[in-house]
Design an enzyme around this catalytic site. Sequence first.
Site, mmCIF file in Angstrom:
data_model
loop_
_atom_site.group_PDB
_atom_site.id
_atom_site.type_symbol
_atom_site.label_atom_id
_atom_site.label_comp_id
_atom_site.label_asym_id
_atom_site.label_seq_id
_atom_site.Cartn_x
_atom_site.Cartn_y
_atom_site.Cartn_z
ATOM 1 N N ASP A 111 28.216 -4.512 60.977
ATOM 2 C CA ASP A 111 26.931 -4.781 60.315
ATOM 3 C C ASP A 111 27.143 -4.846 58.814
ATOM 4 O OD1 ASP A 111 27.507 -1.962 60.283
ATOM 5 O OD2 ASP A 111 25.443 -1.550 59.671
ATOM 6 N N HIS B 164 33.008 -1.366 60.927
ATOM 7 C CA HIS B 164 31.618 -1.717 61.261
ATOM 8 C C HIS B 164 31.370 -3.195 61.034
ATOM 9 C CE1 HIS B 164 30.000 -1.755 57.042
ATOM 10 N NE2 HIS B 164 30.914 -0.837 56.833
ATOM 11 N N ASP C 154 33.127 -5.505 52.919
ATOM 12 C CA ASP C 154 32.466 -4.369 53.576
ATOM 13 C C ASP C 154 31.683 -4.841 54.783
ATOM 14 O OD1 ASP C 154 31.306 -1.953 54.166
ATOM 15 O OD2 ASP C 154 29.875 -1.986 52.498
ATOM 16 N N GLU D 149 26.472 1.115 60.837
ATOM 17 C CA GLU D 149 27.024 1.992 59.803
ATOM 18 C C GLU D 149 26.175 1.968 58.538
ATOM 19 O OE1 GLU D 149 29.355 3.619 56.542
ATOM 20 O OE2 GLU D 149 28.537 1.597 56.675
ATOM 21 N N ARG E 130 24.358 11.864 47.285
ATOM 22 C CA ARG E 130 25.717 11.883 47.825
ATOM 23 C C ARG E 130 26.202 13.329 47.764
ATOM 24 N NH1 ARG E 130 27.069 6.838 50.213
ATOM 25 N NH2 ARG E 130 25.780 5.345 49.116
HETATM 26 N N1 LIG Z 1 31.670 1.149 53.274
HETATM 27 C C1 LIG Z 1 31.020 2.338 53.639
HETATM 28 C C2 LIG Z 1 29.598 2.302 53.182
HETATM 29 O O1 LIG Z 1 29.230 1.449 52.415
HETATM 30 N N2 LIG Z 1 28.808 3.233 53.678
HETATM 31 C C3 LIG Z 1 27.433 3.339 53.343
HETATM 32 C C4 LIG Z 1 26.793 4.166 54.394
HETATM 33 C C5 LIG Z 1 25.307 4.170 54.342
HETATM 34 C C6 LIG Z 1 24.524 5.183 54.686
HETATM 35 N N3 LIG Z 1 23.260 4.772 54.523
HETATM 36 C C7 LIG Z 1 23.272 3.566 54.120
HETATM 37 N N4 LIG Z 1 24.538 3.181 54.009
HETATM 38 C C8 LIG Z 1 27.278 3.976 51.967
HETATM 39 O O2 LIG Z 1 26.254 3.687 51.327
HETATM 40 O O3 LIG Z 1 28.155 4.734 51.537
HETATM 41 ZN ZN LIG Z 2 31.463 -0.167 54.955
HETATM 42 ZN ZN LIG Z 3 28.703 -0.421 53.096
#
Ligand SMILES: NCC(=O)N[C@@H](Cc1c[nH]cn1)C(=O)O
Ligand SMILES: [Zn+2]
Ligand SMILES: [Zn+2]
Length: 480
Positions: A100, A98, A133, A167, A348
């Site tokens: 962004d 990604h 990231d 993402e 999560r």
């Molecule tokens: N490197 C993956 C990552 O950081 N993903 C984010 C995805 C996300 C979902 N909503 C906001 N960010 C994460 O926080 O795991």
């Molecule tokens: Zn990421």
């Molecule tokens: Zn991230």
Amino acid sequence: MPAPTQFTEFIDEHVDSFIQRLANAVAIPSISGNAQHRQDVFKMASWLQGELNTLGVETKQVDLGKHVMDGEELQLPPAILGRIGNDPRKKTVLVYGHYDVQPAEQSDGWDTEPFKLVVDEKTGRLIGRGSTDDKGPILGWLNVLEAHKTVGLELPVNMRFCFEGMEESGSEGLDDLIKSETAKGTAGFFDNVDCVCISDNYWLNSRTPCITYGLRGLAYFKVTVSGPARDLHSGVFGRTVHEPMTDLVQIMSKLVATDGTILVPGVDDMVSAADAEEKKIYDVLDYSIQDVEDAAGGKIALSDDKATVLMGRMRNPSLSLHGIEGAFYGPGAKTVIPASVSGKFSIRLVPPQTPDAVEPLVFKYIESEFAKLNTKNKLKIENLHGGKPWVADFKHWNYEAARRATELVYKRSPDLTREGGSIPVTLTFAESLGVNVLLLPMGRGDDGAHSTNEKLDKSNFIEGTKLLGTYLYEVAAITA
Ligand SMILES: NCC(=O)N[C@@H](Cc1c[nH]cn1)C(=O)O
Ligand SMILES: [Zn+2]
Ligand SMILES: [Zn+2]
């Protein structure tokens, strides 16, 4: 099969130009979660597409439609789909990443300007938002392509690329694109893909490379409490009206205990406890309480037991409170009663939890706790976005290729991990393409992704580039 020496030599000889390319990428503040930066996300898409084209990748930008963010209708950033190689004798590897990033402002506590890559020669750190990231890992793939093109080496596999710009804000639009491209009976972009490789996570510590076969899912909520028509003077209205912030803080305080236990009834109960056999998986990983405390920058681990801490990140759900929109937070001592405040928190998720299964439990609990407050304020609960957890078969040849590549580059066996973060599209790739998906991280556990002073170690950028290239050769060498 080790990668050819011309490849690794090229990487070692071009460190400065790779860092310059990373600096150019970091300089574009492609923050997907902030409407004011949406043009920067588009700029980043064009920049990335231009780089891919220069390196011989045939690309297209796919329009993912519109969405509403903070009450504003916005065009979604495009997915960039790329293709290089079409040799039916070779395997085809799909790479996802990604472009962004998370928001960042120097006033958040950064020591340097977040969107200016700083090369700290003393520590070997490349500091800047997106360095680890996920711009560094994406650029790792570009470095691999550049090495092959310049040296005149044929790529050992066909490659497909899928890069998205949402993402960090729920991957909106991407699931639909993947599903339509893989719909039965139609020829699609992902046809003939043999395996997927994603480099968008981190080692457990700062020493040992890892490969990752699981990710947690996510359910992100916004709880708004409002009452007065406008912000009020606390001297005039204090102890006179129901205050939204007082109500919201009560609600927020009832979501999670200080030891991490999720207080929403039924959520923790969905996941069975680990038995002694399972705990052994965590005992063998190269990890210590010191690692988590070094990465966090404070002696604040929830337990002194390594397996308990690791399970908290990898195989248990967690609930985190993120912030309160509308609250007074600036310097000084403003005596305001905010009219409307929104608490943000997320859960999560791990198997068998899903956003759909957890959402009703959260709504019911918050509504019942709010009712107990006997307030005349109004409550609104929203589920902003989410994604299911993912766990892969780590006995697959894709993992074997990554393990061998890691041993060749780092001269040590990788840890086999599940990651606490979420990349919702991983499961979509696994289910829609029906192929194995692997996470092959570039950065270290102390990189500070999403945090202040995010960094990628120069050595991880360079050795990580070699790892990605070597992995392609190992995939090609497997006869399965
Ligand atoms: N490197 C993956 C990552 O950081 N993903 C984010 C995805 C996300 C979902 N909503 C906001 N960010 C994460 O926080 O795991
Ligand atoms: Zn990421
Ligand atoms: Zn991230």
